[in-house]
Scaffold this motif. Sequence first.
Motif, PDB file in Angstrom:
ATOM      1  N   SER A   1      -2.897   3.905  -3.141  1.00 16.48           N
ATOM      2  CA  SER A   1      -2.908   2.915  -4.217  1.00 16.48           C
ATOM      3  C   SER A   1      -2.253   1.628  -3.725  1.00 16.48           C
ATOM      4  CB  SER A   1      -2.154   3.432  -5.439  1.00 16.48           C
ATOM      5  OG  SER A   1      -2.077   2.399  -6.410  1.00 16.48           O
TER       6      SER A   1
ATOM      7  N   LEU B   1       0.840  -1.204   0.000  1.00 12.48           N
ATOM      8  CA  LEU B   1       0.000   0.000   0.000  1.00 12.48           C
ATOM      9  C   LEU B   1       0.872   1.250   0.000  1.00 12.48           C
ATOM     10  CD1 LEU B   1      -2.760  -1.232   2.439  1.00 12.48           C
ATOM     11  CD2 LEU B   1      -3.138  -0.462   0.077  1.00 12.48           C
TER      12      LEU B   1
ATOM     13  N   GLY C   1      -9.026  14.930  -4.009  1.00 11.86           N
ATOM     14  CA  GLY C   1      -8.387  16.243  -4.029  1.00 11.86           C
ATOM     15  C   GLY C   1      -9.130  17.232  -4.914  1.00 11.86           C
TER      16      GLY C   1
ATOM     17  N   TYR D   1      -4.076  -4.475   6.045  1.00 10.05           N
ATOM     18  CA  TYR D   1      -5.002  -3.336   6.129  1.00 10.05           C
ATOM     19  C   TYR D   1      -6.435  -3.831   6.367  1.00 10.05           C
ATOM     20  CZ  TYR D   1      -8.164   0.242   4.299  1.00 10.05           C
ATOM     21  OH  TYR D   1      -9.213   1.109   4.129  1.00 10.05           O
TER      22      TYR D   1
ATOM     23  N   LEU E   1      -3.602   3.674 -11.911  1.00 11.88           N
ATOM     24  CA  LEU E   1      -4.578   4.492 -11.188  1.00 11.88           C
ATOM     25  C   LEU E   1      -5.869   4.648 -11.969  1.00 11.88           C
ATOM     26  CD1 LEU E   1      -2.490   7.454  -9.691  1.00 11.88           C
ATOM     27  CD2 LEU E   1      -3.261   5.368  -8.553  1.00 11.88           C
TER      28      LEU E   1
ATOM     29  N   THR F   1      -1.070  -0.508  -6.200  1.00  8.82           N
ATOM     30  CA  THR F   1      -0.637  -1.074  -7.485  1.00  8.82           C
ATOM     31  C   THR F   1       0.818  -0.808  -7.862  1.00  8.82           C
ATOM     32  OG1 THR F   1      -1.394   0.880  -8.674  1.00  8.82           O
ATOM     33  CG2 THR F   1      -2.974  -0.925  -8.419  1.00  8.82           C
TER      34      THR F   1
HETATM   35  C1  LIG Z   1      -6.874   0.501   0.502  1.00  6.49           C
HETATM   36  C2  LIG Z   1      -7.147   1.342  -0.720  1.00  6.49           C
HETATM   37  C3  LIG Z   1      -6.535   1.013  -1.917  1.00  6.49           C
HETATM   38  C4  LIG Z   1      -6.764   1.770  -3.055  1.00  6.49           C
HETATM   39  N1  LIG Z   1      -6.128   1.451  -4.234  1.00  6.49           N
HETATM   40  C5  LIG Z   1      -6.309   2.226  -5.323  1.00  6.49           C
HETATM   41  C6  LIG Z   1      -5.593   1.965  -6.541  1.00  6.49           C
HETATM   42  O1  LIG Z   1      -4.761   1.047  -6.609  1.00  6.49           O
HETATM   43  N2  LIG Z   1      -5.828   2.756  -7.619  1.00  6.49           N
HETATM   44  C7  LIG Z   1      -6.697   3.809  -7.554  1.00  6.49           C
HETATM   45  O2  LIG Z   1      -6.866   4.513  -8.577  1.00  6.49           O
HETATM   46  N3  LIG Z   1      -7.379   4.099  -6.414  1.00  6.49           N
HETATM   47  C8  LIG Z   1      -7.205   3.341  -5.310  1.00  6.49           C
HETATM   48  N4  LIG Z   1      -7.868   3.631  -4.150  1.00  6.49           N
HETATM   49  C9  LIG Z   1      -8.850   4.719  -4.156  1.00  6.49           C
HETATM   50  C10 LIG Z   1      -8.232   6.125  -4.148  1.00  6.49           C
HETATM   51  O3  LIG Z   1      -7.236   6.252  -3.163  1.00  6.49           O
HETATM   52  C11 LIG Z   1      -9.378   7.103  -3.881  1.00  6.49           C
HETATM   53  O4  LIG Z   1     -10.326   7.018  -4.935  1.00  6.49           O
HETATM   54  C12 LIG Z   1      -8.934   8.536  -3.677  1.00  6.49           C
HETATM   55  O5  LIG Z   1     -10.000   9.221  -3.048  1.00  6.49           O
HETATM   56  C13 LIG Z   1      -8.581   9.266  -4.957  1.00  6.49           C
HETATM   57  O6  LIG Z   1      -8.217  10.587  -4.610  1.00  6.49           O
HETATM   58  P1  LIG Z   1      -7.880  11.693  -5.714  1.00  6.49           P
HETATM   59  O7  LIG Z   1      -9.128  11.934  -6.534  1.00  6.49           O
HETATM   60  O8  LIG Z   1      -7.515  12.915  -4.903  1.00  6.49           O
HETATM   61  O9  LIG Z   1      -6.758  11.196  -6.547  1.00  6.49           O
HETATM   62  C14 LIG Z   1      -7.636   2.894  -2.992  1.00  6.49           C
HETATM   63  C15 LIG Z   1      -8.234   3.245  -1.776  1.00  6.49           C
HETATM   64  C16 LIG Z   1      -7.989   2.475  -0.639  1.00  6.49           C
HETATM   65  C17 LIG Z   1      -8.638   2.859   0.653  1.00  6.49           C
END
Ligand SMILES: Cc1cc2nc3c(=O)[nH]c(=O)nc-3n(C[C@H](O)[C@H](O)[C@H](O)COP(=O)(O)O)c2cc1C
Length: 259
Positions: free
Chosen positions: A28, A12, A83, A150, A45, A30
């Motif tokens: 993320s 993570l 954000g 997690y 993402l 990934t």
């Molecule tokens: C445990 C966890 C894992 C996540 N993994 C991903 C990921 O691999 N890719 C992704 O696009 N979002 C992932 N997310 C979701 C983003 O962190 C989330 O949509 C975030 O609010 C995006 O914020 P932003 O719009 O400011 O970029 C994950 C969230 C959590 C809680």
Amino acid sequence: MKNPLFNISYGLYVVTANKNGRDNGCISDTLCQLTVEPEQVSLCLDKSGYTCEMIAETGVFTASIISVDAGFALFRNFGFQSGRSVDKFADFGDVRRVANGTLAITAGTNAFISVQVDKSFDLGSHVLYIGKVTEKETFDNSDSMTYSYYQKYVKPRPEAAAEVLVKGRNDEGQTVWRCEVCGYEYIGEELPADFRCPVCKQPTSAFAKVAMAAAGPDEPNKYAGTRTEKNLQEAFAGESMARNKYTYFADVASRNGFE
Ligand SMILES: Cc1cc2nc3c(=O)[nH]c(=O)nc-3n(C[C@H](O)[C@H](O)[C@H](O)COP(=O)(O)O)c2cc1C
């Protein structure tokens, strides 16, 4: 049996970007190292995220590696809000500005890696970025947090799992589906084919049916008498379930750390 893809292990990360002086970041799972010479990594993402958009425009990001010392507050700040609507760094001071202009996260993390993106691939819902490591530092020797850790120890236990089952006794007789990635629960007989988790954007394949409504009036409700049901009855004594379900679930969400 659960989907074998859920048995893949992930780390993570807080992935951060900076565009025109504006900092942002998201959680993320990934990030992957691809090669050693040169050191190349990949990151995937969701396109709808603001961080994804910022990286597409700036071509750089930093991934801070989350350690087992991190609490849910880190995930709530970076993973459960965008954000686009909040400044995630307004009240978050555990940062260091690194060479590529982004912020590394210095608490609840054990290292950071900055990356210059060389290639990106449009995967439909997501963008896959591949790039070279431009800067890196290890903060301490704490273990990195895995996605499974997690889920087991950090994410607030979804009390709703038991609580929503009382719906099996109401007139609506609905079914509950839970996102196996973030715990979000959808209530309805069938998930719409194009449904995506509003929290973590996963498709329907990430959802598992967690509760069927009770079969009928003659079937004893195995959840009868639980603390949850009792609380529910007390809280809404004499009032219609249909009218109060929103207040009730808002309360469950709030106790689990969600707005
Ligand atoms: C445990 C966890 C894992 C996540 N993994 C991903 C990921 O691999 N890719 C992704 O696009 N979002 C992932 N997310 C979701 C983003 O962190 C989330 O949509 C975030 O609010 C995006 O914020 P932003 O719009 O400011 O970029 C994950 C969230 C959590 C809680």
